[in-house]
Scaffold this active site. Structure first.
Site, PDB file in Angstrom:
ATOM      1  CE  LYS A 116      59.816 -30.332  70.501  1.00 40.49           C
ATOM      2  NZ  LYS A 116      59.033 -29.094  70.282  1.00 40.49           N
TER       3      LYS A 116
ATOM      4  CD  GLU B 219      46.391   2.222  71.077  1.00 35.71           C
ATOM      5  OE1 GLU B 219      47.351   1.881  70.366  1.00 35.71           O
ATOM      6  OE2 GLU B 219      46.264   1.861  72.260  1.00 35.71           O
TER       7      GLU B 219
HETATM    8  P1  ADP Z   1      55.902 -30.300  68.674  1.00 35.04           P
HETATM    9  O1  ADP Z   1      55.963 -31.760  68.819  1.00 35.04           O
HETATM   10  O2  ADP Z   1      57.194 -29.678  68.235  1.00 35.04           O
HETATM   11  O3  ADP Z   1      55.358 -29.596  69.875  1.00 35.04           O
HETATM   12  P2  ADP Z   1      54.005 -30.970  66.687  1.00 35.04           P
HETATM   13  O4  ADP Z   1      54.845 -31.798  65.801  1.00 35.04           O
HETATM   14  O5  ADP Z   1      53.116 -31.698  67.615  1.00 35.04           O
HETATM   15  O6  ADP Z   1      54.890 -29.953  67.510  1.00 35.04           O
HETATM   16  O7  ADP Z   1      53.163 -29.966  65.797  1.00 35.04           O
HETATM   17  C1  ADP Z   1      51.798 -29.782  65.968  1.00 35.04           C
HETATM   18  C2  ADP Z   1      51.127 -29.528  64.650  1.00 35.04           C
HETATM   19  O8  ADP Z   1      51.554 -28.299  64.101  1.00 35.04           O
HETATM   20  C3  ADP Z   1      51.456 -30.565  63.605  1.00 35.04           C
HETATM   21  O9  ADP Z   1      50.568 -31.628  63.699  1.00 35.04           O
HETATM   22  C4  ADP Z   1      51.313 -29.795  62.320  1.00 35.04           C
HETATM   23  O10 ADP Z   1      49.968 -29.730  61.917  1.00 35.04           O
HETATM   24  C5  ADP Z   1      51.735 -28.410  62.705  1.00 35.04           C
HETATM   25  N1  ADP Z   1      53.152 -28.179  62.384  1.00 35.04           N
HETATM   26  C6  ADP Z   1      54.115 -27.880  63.272  1.00 35.04           C
HETATM   27  N2  ADP Z   1      55.293 -27.721  62.657  1.00 35.04           N
HETATM   28  C7  ADP Z   1      55.091 -27.931  61.353  1.00 35.04           C
HETATM   29  C8  ADP Z   1      55.936 -27.912  60.199  1.00 35.04           C
HETATM   30  N3  ADP Z   1      57.232 -27.641  60.283  1.00 35.04           N
HETATM   31  N4  ADP Z   1      55.376 -28.178  59.007  1.00 35.04           N
HETATM   32  C9  ADP Z   1      54.080 -28.453  58.916  1.00 35.04           C
HETATM   33  N5  ADP Z   1      53.236 -28.490  59.952  1.00 35.04           N
HETATM   34  C10 ADP Z   1      53.714 -28.228  61.160  1.00 35.04           C
HETATM   35 ZN    ZN Z   2      50.074   2.018  74.546  1.00 38.71          ZN
END
Ligand code: ADP
Ligand code: ZN
Ligand code: MG
Length: 624
Positions: free
Chosen positions: A220, A436
């Protein structure tokens, strides 16, 4: 210079107090004469002193300390007939004493304490306010000079230190993968920021607020930054939790400041992370009202109403709890556009892996598809973290390419925790091996069950042994027979213990399995209408966000039904258990062999497992 009365009082008070102490401590002179007068600590009561005077033994009286103490020079038989200095505490105000001393013609001298010295008094009176003024001026200067760092003492209500501004985020849409719908939604927003004329010409109004809804780590924040980056506008961001402060009114003033700055820099993006921290439903009563939060929220709503639709500010907010947001926030004209950002599916994960693999050295033999296959439920942030972990592992091993081995190890670690030391105790190790292999065997023999990826005896996290399955992608809809297969698979471990070691020897190791079994069976009965009670929904998964989990049981059925539910759950589990035990017994020979191999090798991968099992019995084909 912004200085409210509240702040003024808050800061001047300690300064007054401090200066007062300085004044008292450093300037008030102590009566050294009194303390230093060379007398041998002898004392005498006031009464005795009067007697001495009557007897004519007192030679001289020196009065100190505003008339509280006297040093008396006297001779007398008790004093060995030589002149001695004796200290006498005088009662408060004894004016008749002075007259008496004079009458008796005793040498009298008074030593006024320096405290009442006019000069000192004057100095003290001048210095005290001086300290105050200097101190305040010092604070003013610091607070108006800089707005961050230690100088923010005076600027409580200013949010400058708390919202971030990035002139250029440097993030573009290509950095965001796997959430194409959300991206499409935002392309329009970017066009508006770049060419508002296109929209205003036809009288269109662009939404002021967009709400991004999705679990943590789904990108986001990244997406919001990408919009700013693509449109080449500044990015203001603040987190909802930063609005909510101890002092009432601070949050609201922060909102005001934030929007003031944004207006100065329009067109721009204002990003409010975790908006649920301020924007939760007002007046629910549970957990106590929070005036501060309500004020902040009201201010936010006012600000959003305040700017005209086309000023070029677009507010993007993010939350993972849209259900608890105040409805006023979601009204048209505010966050009327909502964009869902979900945990990526297989294709999404593959795309995200591709983005993050770009800047890493990955062996050409690694298929990102296989990794994407193995990581259902991983968010974008999880995947980014996974590749990073693998890179760290590679560096630690002093290799120069990331191979599937490191990636696999990283997945295992992220999913199940740190790898522990292999077990040594042979008896319990044997029992765990049977447990397992039990899971793996049932999982492999049932056509509807997920594919076994590997069985291992290497402990990880809480688990002492693990059977890994490759989940099929379509987890959204699950059939009755699939759930039953899962219940049987989960029962496989305990069933193997029972068959091999007997009822008396079964262990607590299956408790987690049994929990899952019970939960699955319960949901079959109460939520999915998959039992003899019929297609009724008796419990819902919906949780009241203001109560903790478990505290709210949305059950609204009679006791009669409750008994039936319990019976049905029991019936399902019992039936599955019987079938599972039967399958274990029928395959005892191959189980023994697989256990021997597992104990020797610690890990058997899925293909080897199936190959061995295939020599003894028919196993169903499964598509991955
Ligand atoms: P949120 O704000 O939804 O909690 P972030 O935007 O902070 O998530 O995401 C954290 C990191 O995860 C980003 O900086 C990126 O490196 C990675 N990431 C998350 N979603 C994506 C995506 N759709 N594409 C590429 N990287 C992503
Ligand atoms: Zn088990
Ligand atoms: Mg975020």
């Amino acid at each position: 210079m912004k200085l409210s009365w509240k702040n003024f009082l808050l800061w001047s008070l300690p300064i007054i107090v401090i200066s007062f102490f300085i004044w008292q401590g450093f300037l008030a002179p102590t009566n050294n004469e009194l303390n230093n007068s060379n007398m041998n600590n002898s004392r005498m009561t006031y009464g005795r002193f009067l007697e001495y005077m009557e007897m004519g033994w007192v030679k001289k009286v020196d009065i100190y300390d505003n008339g509280h103490t006297a040093i008396v020079e006297a001779v007398g038989p008790e004093l060995g007939n030589r002149v001695q200095k004796i200290r006498v505490e005088l009662p408060n105000s004894a004016p008749e004493l002075i007259t008496k001393i004079k009458k008796l013609n005793i040498d009298l001298d008074a030593h006024p304490s320096k405290n009442s010295n006019a000069l000192w008094n004057l100095l003290g009176n001048l210095l005290f306010p001086l300290f105050l003024i200097v101190g305040l001026a010092f604070l003013f200067r610091r607070s108006s000079n800089s707005n961050s760092g230690p100088g923010q003492a005076m600027s409580f209500g200013k949010s400058k230190a708390l919202f971030q501004m990035e002139a250029k985020t440097g993030v573009v849409f290509n950095d965001v993968a796997g959430i194409d719908e959300a991206k499409e939604e935002f392309e329009e927003v970017v066009t508006f920021l770049k060419k508002p004329e296109c929209f205003t010409a036809v009288g269109a109004k662009i939404p002021k607020g967009v709400l991004l809804i999705g679990p943590p780590g789904t990108g986001k924040t990244l997406l919001a930054k990408a919009i700013a980056g693509e449109a080449n506008v500044p990015f203001f961001s603040i987190s909802g939790s930063e609005f909510v402060e101890m002092f009432v009114g601070v949050g609201a003033s922060r909102v005001r400041d934030l929007f003031k700055k944004a207006k100065e820099n329009a067109p721009c993006i204002v990003f409010i992370d975790e908006i649920d921290a301020v924007g939760r439903q007002r007046g629910t009563g549970i957990g106590g009202g929070n005036d501060e939060r309500e004020q902040t929220l009201n201010q936010l709503l006012t600000e959003m109403d305040g700017f005209e639709g086309n000023t070029g500010i677009i507010v993007i907010a993010a939350t993972n709890r849209v259900d608890i947001l105040d409805s006023a926030l979601l009204r048209p004209g505010r966050f009327d556009r909502q964009v869902n950002v979900d945990v990526p599916d297989f294709k999404g994960r593959l795309a995200i892996l591709n983005v993050h693999a770009n800047n890493k050295k990955i062996d050409s033999g690694v298929s990102l598809g296989i990794i994407a296959r193995r990581t259902p439920g991983f968010s974008g942030a999880d995947l980014a973290n996974l590749l990073n972990e693998a890179a760290i592992l590679t560096a630690r091993k002093r290799k120069n390419m990331i191979t599937l081995k490191e990636i696999d190890a990283s997945i295992d670690r992220i999913v199940a925790g740190m790898e522990g030391n292999p077990l040594t105790d042979s008896k319990s190790k044997r029992l765990i091996a049977y447990h397992e292999i039990g899971h793996a065997l049932i999982g492999t023999l049932l056509a509807n069950h997920d594919l076994v990826q590997k069985v291992t005896l290497i402990p990880r996290g809480q688990a002492r042994g693990l059977t890994w399955f490759t989940p099929s992608e379509d987890q959204a809809m699950i059939s009755r027979s699939q759930i039953l297969s899962r219940i049987m698979g989960a029962l496989g471990g305990r069933a193997a213990e029972e068959v091999v070691f007997g009822e008396a020897e079964v262990t607590t190791g299956a408790s987690n399995d049994l929990q899952q079994v019970t939960s699955m069976a319960r949901q079959m009965v109460t939520r999915f209408g998959m039992s003899n009670i019929g297609p009724l929904s008796l419990e819902s998964e919906e949780l009241n966000p203001f109560l903790g989990r478990g505290m709210n049981n949305n059950s609204n059925y009679s006791d009669e039904i409750a008994i039936k539910i319990d019976k049905q759950i029991q019936l399902i589990v019992e039936e599955c258990h019987i079938k599972t035990v039967k399958m274990i017994k029928e395959n005892r020979i191959v189980i023994d062999r697989l256990v021997d191999i597992l104990i020797e090798q610690e890990t058997i991968n899925g293909d080897d497992f199936r190959a061995i099992l295939n020599q003894y019995t028919n196993i169903p084909n499964k598509k991955v």
